[in-house]
Design an enzyme around this catalytic site. Structure first.
Site, short mmCIF file in Angstrom:
data_model
loop_
_atom_site.label_atom_id
_atom_site.label_comp_id
_atom_site.label_asym_id
_atom_site.label_seq_id
_atom_site.Cartn_x
_atom_site.Cartn_y
_atom_site.Cartn_z
N GLY A 1 -7.66 -3.66 80.35
CA GLY A 1 -7.12 -2.64 81.25
C GLY A 1 -5.64 -2.89 81.51
O GLY A 1 -4.99 -3.62 80.77
N ASN A 2 -5.11 -2.25 82.52
CA ASN A 2 -3.72 -2.50 82.90
C ASN A 2 -3.55 -2.34 84.40
O ASN A 2 -4.48 -2.00 85.11
CB ASN A 2 -2.77 -1.59 82.11
CG ASN A 2 -3.03 -0.13 82.39
OD1 ASN A 2 -2.83 0.34 83.50
ND2 ASN A 2 -3.52 0.59 81.38
N ARG A 3 -2.33 -2.59 84.88
CA ARG A 3 -2.10 -2.68 86.32
C ARG A 3 -1.82 -1.35 87.01
O ARG A 3 -1.44 -1.33 88.17
CB ARG A 3 -0.91 -3.60 86.58
CG ARG A 3 -1.14 -5.03 86.21
CD ARG A 3 0.06 -5.86 86.64
NE ARG A 3 0.05 -7.15 86.00
CZ ARG A 3 -0.68 -8.18 86.41
NH1 ARG A 3 -1.47 -8.04 87.46
NH2 ARG A 3 -0.63 -9.32 85.79
#
Ligand code: CTP
Length: 404
Positions: A211-213
């Site tokens: 995923g990412n932030r």
């Protein structure tokens, strides 16, 4: 004879906090700015300021009870609710905030707020510890998600002797918020807007993902603002902790492939597409349905490219849609935004610099609006302000396209 424009009516709700005396100044400020002001007080508020004070300032009757016998008006809360163009509750105590968040209506003010269709501005004021309580913050989140406008309290010395947040916001700021609601433009009325937001989660197994932030805040702010300006909004969002923005249709997805499916479907009818999602460029080539035991975890994960949702929508555009992309960069945001503008056939790309302390997960950001005509650098703004500025540009592009 020239017909006079009807005056905008602001209903000021005053609740029982020490800041009630500042409501007198708010009423004067609103009157000076040309509004017709009516006041509703809770029973507790009358212990701080006499109704006569507001009666004198507004030259209108001041309502305090559901049961008072108003001549010719047996359902006063409904007539007040209908009469108001904007409702503002200042100060709004923690108690009234909680009641409004849960739809309780046990006095004239809360009944009127529940019955009104006008925009409602709340200016909370309370002790710092009451303000910081999770339950109060949760109530505020609920109210925001339901379309209430919150003018946050200031910080400083409080009436109780403590220092911290909880002081009623400046009167001018509350009046500005009321004015913004009273003059809110409906320049996106009838426009169908698709917004993608948040990260995507690309599953490795039943519990792990890539995923990412991205927090989704920018996309959610754009969706909410567009809805407030009259647009018919579909928000396709990856996993976020945010509540559905008021007045929008939300499709929650997890992976890039799911986001693509939902976004392509909604894009067919859309007049405007804003791709604010941080879509994962890749996904694991294989996904285990079960949770992998640590001994079974691969040392390397083979990846596959995800489809580029924005580029697909751009490629299908016959020029009738306004398409906006984002470029979160750690390099040169303007150059990259220009490249993406061409590559993904966008009308505008919002470039932002995520190398420093601004960007992912924060509330403020520095952005550039890049079009074929050039790049406009905006000052550091909150994500909501960025949403407003972006929608101003989008509304102008739509008008141009429609030749109006
Ligand atoms: N985007 C998309 N689908 C993808 C990847 C990106 O719709 N699979 C959209 C994003 O929502 C954003 C824009 O494309 O509006 C730019 O995203 P970014 O990740 O910066 O673009 P990339 O093409 O992945 O560029 P880079 O080569 O810098 O990784």
């Amino acid at each position: 004879m020239q017909r006079l424009k009807a005056q905008t009516t602001v209903l000021v709700g005053v609740t029982g906090g020490i800041g009630a005396y500042k409501a007198c100044e708010l009423v004067r400020t609103l009157t000076r700015r040309g509004f017709r002001v009516k006041v509703v007080m809770t029973e507790a508020a009358t212990r701080f300021v006499a109704p006569l004070t507001f009666r004198t300032l507004t030259r209108e009757p001041v309502a305090t009870s559901l049961w008072a016998d108003e001549p010719g008006d047996p359902v006063h809360h409904i007539s007040l609710a209908q009469e108001a163009d904007v409702v503002v509750v200042a100060p709004c105590t923690a108690n009234v905030l909680a009641k409004l968040a849960h739809g309780r209506a046990d006095d004239l003010l809360t009944t009127t707020v529940l019955a009104t269709e006008a925009p409602v501005v709340l200016a909370p004021a309370m002790n710092v510890h009451m303000w910081r309580k999770t339950i109060t913050q949760h109530n505020l989140d609920l109210l925001r998600a339901r379309g209430f406008v919150i003018v946050e309290p200031g910080s400083g010395e409080l009436a109780c002797g403590e220092v911290g947040e909880g002081r009623l916001a400046e009167v001018a700021d509350i009046a500005d918020a009321v004015e913004a609601e009273a003059s809110r433009v409906q320049d996106l009325a009838g426009a169908r807007v698709l917004v993608t937001a948040g990260p995507t989660y690309e599953p490795i197994d039943a519990v792990r993902f890539i995923g990412n932030r991205s927090s989704g805040k920018t996309g959610f702010a754009i969706a909410e603002e567009a809805a407030r300006r009259g647009a018919d909004v579909t928000l396709v969002s990856g996993p976020t902790a945010l509540l559905d923005p008021f007045g929008t249709r939300v499709v929650r997805v997890e992976s890039a492939l799911q986001m693509r499916e939902a976004a392509l479907a909604a894009s067919v009818e859309a007049d405007v597409v804003v791709a604010a999602a941080a879509v994962s460029d890749v996904r694991p080539a294989e996904r285990s349905e079960a949770k992998l035991k640590k001994d079974d975890l691969p040392v390397a994960i083979a990846l596959e490219r995800n489809p580029d949702i924005l580029a697909e929508i751009g490629a299908m555009n016959d020029g009738s849609k306004v398409i906006v992309g984002f470029a979160a960069e750690t390099g040169d945001p303007v150059a990259e935004a220009r490249r993406k503008l061409e590559a993904k056939r966008c009308d505008l790309v919002v470039g932002n610099d995520v190398s420093g302390h601004l960007g992912f997960g924060t509330d403020a950001n520095r952005v550039w609006f890049v079009t074929r005509e050039g790049a406009e650098e905006l000052p550091v703004l909150s994500k909501r302000e960025i949403a407003r500025a972006l929608l101003d540009r989008i509304a102008a592009m739509l008008r141009e396209r429609r030749g109006t």
